[in-house]
Design an enzyme around this catalytic site. Structure first.
Site, PDB file in Angstrom:
ATOM      1  N   LYS A 189     -13.873   2.293 -16.001  1.00 57.43           N
ATOM      2  CA  LYS A 189     -14.937   3.174 -15.515  1.00 57.43           C
ATOM      3  C   LYS A 189     -14.900   3.252 -13.978  1.00 57.43           C
ATOM      4  O   LYS A 189     -14.094   2.578 -13.345  1.00 57.43           O
ATOM      5  CB  LYS A 189     -16.302   2.697 -16.039  1.00 57.43           C
TER       6      LYS A 189
HETATM    7  C1  LIG Z   1     -17.248   3.364 -22.105  1.00 56.83           C
HETATM    8  C2  LIG Z   1     -18.266   4.133 -22.869  1.00 56.83           C
HETATM    9  C3  LIG Z   1     -19.321   3.506 -23.560  1.00 56.83           C
HETATM   10  C4  LIG Z   1     -19.384   2.035 -23.789  1.00 56.83           C
HETATM   11  O1  LIG Z   1     -19.357   1.310 -22.628  1.00 56.83           O
HETATM   12  P1  LIG Z   1     -19.218  -0.297 -22.759  1.00 56.83           P
HETATM   13  O2  LIG Z   1     -19.634  -0.773 -21.395  1.00 56.83           O
HETATM   14  O3  LIG Z   1     -17.769  -0.548 -23.052  1.00 56.83           O
HETATM   15  O4  LIG Z   1     -20.108  -0.743 -23.836  1.00 56.83           O
HETATM   16  C5  LIG Z   1     -20.304   4.290 -24.129  1.00 56.83           C
HETATM   17  N1  LIG Z   1     -20.259   5.621 -24.055  1.00 56.83           N
HETATM   18  C6  LIG Z   1     -19.251   6.262 -23.436  1.00 56.83           C
HETATM   19  C7  LIG Z   1     -19.279   7.749 -23.380  1.00 56.83           C
HETATM   20  C8  LIG Z   1     -18.215   5.533 -22.840  1.00 56.83           C
HETATM   21  O5  LIG Z   1     -17.202   6.177 -22.255  1.00 56.83           O
END
Ligand SMILES: *Cc1c(COP(=O)(O)O)cnc(C)c1O
Length: 388
Positions: A189
């Site tokens: 991210k």
């Molecule tokens: C990465 C992601 C999540 C989950 O994030 P985590 O921190 O891994 O739980 C949820 N929704 C979307 C759209 C994502 O890209």
């Protein structure tokens, strides 16, 4: 394409010496689980959002944050939660944790974000909440969604896993009039703590419930009924809570990643602009930019093949890998995933925009550690694959 170039991964985190020193400091401090650094990270996040009325709660994933928000809003059996089919399963699965049902809806073919008309059409007397996703880092149509939710008395929890920093009508995602908004600090991210997330809200009652449920349903507030001073060893269990706290080791990373976010964002915008310039004349649909004056977080650069492209998506992905370039597809829509498809009897033809986008799309690598030469290499490989 020269064979000697090293493989260019789809995503890489940018972890600097400050992050490493802060983690080492945490390890030496003797306090490795949730403590002063997690608290500081929360405070820094609220400062970043720029509104002291917003409470930021650090959690060990965005999935945890979404679960906590829905739980605190009272989502449970018999309720329906509306979300987009074009997302990662985490967005939807949290409703199922609570025994609620999920109503998946199609996307706007331009923005690839949830279609507000489809949300409206999916509302029933059982609908309790809507979860928009700011796909790729572009804000969903929040003014329309929030107005619709207000009219129907629905809760809104934003899945902002892609949206740091994103603005909607000039306001940072995280400061809008939703009930809660959830960010992810997963490894790929826009900032990362390895695993981690932040759930933010302006509602003090919601924040209080999420705080209690984040750590085993443990409360020290209850003691205040009997005495003003709570002994350090005393707590009460008021609910069967979860184990969703963020460690100080992870928060140490987050403190420095957040400081670097403006520089990261500038680099992501530059790379997106270089992709636009290098690919615009090809038979492709470029990802939509933000509205004038707004920010797109550019978590993902999602390219779609246009009608008449000389090869299909699968072949393009294959050729990019052959050229040593990692890429991905965001997402295989939930309506195609066995669990969701079979539970709700979903058919691809009921989600034509998501289905068409899925079949034509791929995500190019876009991260701050890419050099201009890396970007040129990706552009050249896409151009070569499309015969340009
Ligand atoms: C990465 C992601 C999540 C989950 O994030 P985590 O921190 O891994 O739980 C949820 N929704 C979307 C759209 C994502 O890209």
């Amino acid at each position: 394409m020269p064979e000697s170039l090293p493989f260019l991964p789809f995503a890489l985190p940018e972890i600097g010496e400050e992050e490493i020193a802060e983690v080492v400091d945490t390890l030496r401090s003797g306090w490795v689980t949730t403590g002063p650094k997690a608290r500081r990270f929360e405070q820094a996040f609220t400062e970043f959002l720029g509104d002291p009325a917003i409470e930021s709660l650090a959690v060990n994933s965005a999935t945890a944050g979404l679960h906590l928000a829905l739980e605190a809003l009272g989502v449970g059996p018999g309720d329906e939660v509306i979300t987009t089919t074009h997302t990662f399963t985490a967005t939807a699965e949290v409703a199922r944790y609570l025994g609620a049902d999920v109503k998946l809806v199609d996307i706007d073919p331009g923005t690839l974000c949830i279609d507000i008309d489809a949300v409206e059409a999916a509302i029933t007397p059982r609908t309790k909440a809507v979860i928009p996703v700011h796909f790729a880092g572009l804000a969903a149509d929040m003014p329309r969604l929030l107005a619709l939710a207000r009219r129907h008395g629905l809760k809104v929890v934003e899945d902002a896993a892609h949206a740091l920093p994103t603005t909607s009508a000039g306001r940072l995602v995280g400061t809008l009039e939703s009930d809660a908004c959830v960010f992810s600090f997963y490894a790929n991210k826009t900032i990362t703590t390895g695993e981690g997330g932040m759930v933010v809200t302006r509602d003090p009652a919601l924040a209080r419930r999420m705080k209690v449920m984040r750590l085993h349903g443990m409360s020290r507030d209850a003691f205040d009924r009997f005495t003003a001073t709570v002994p350090s060893w005393y707590y009460e269990i008021v609910a069967p809570g979860f184990k969703y706290n963020l460690t100080d080791i992870a928060a140490a990373l987050g403190l420095h990643q957040l400081k670097r976010l403006p520089a990261f964002q500038k680099r992501r915008e530059e790379i997106a602009a270089q992709f636009h310039a290098g690919l615009a004349d090809l038979p492709v649909i470029l990802p939509p930019g933000p509205a004038a004056g707004d920010a797109h977080a550019w978590h993902l650069y999602v390219l779609r093949l246009a009608e008449g492209a000389p090869i299909g998506r699968d072949a393009l992905v294959e050729q990019l890998f052959a050229a040593g370039i990692g890429c991905s597809v965001h997402y295989i829509p939930l309506h195609l995933q066995p669990y969701w498809r079979d539970r709700y009897g979903l058919r691809a033809e009921d989600f034509p925009c998501s289905q068409r986008a899925y079949e034509a799309m791929l995500s190019l690598p876009l991260y701050t550690r890419m050099t201009d030469a890396d970007v040129r290499r990706v552009v050249a490989a896409v151009r070569a694959a499309l015969g340009a």
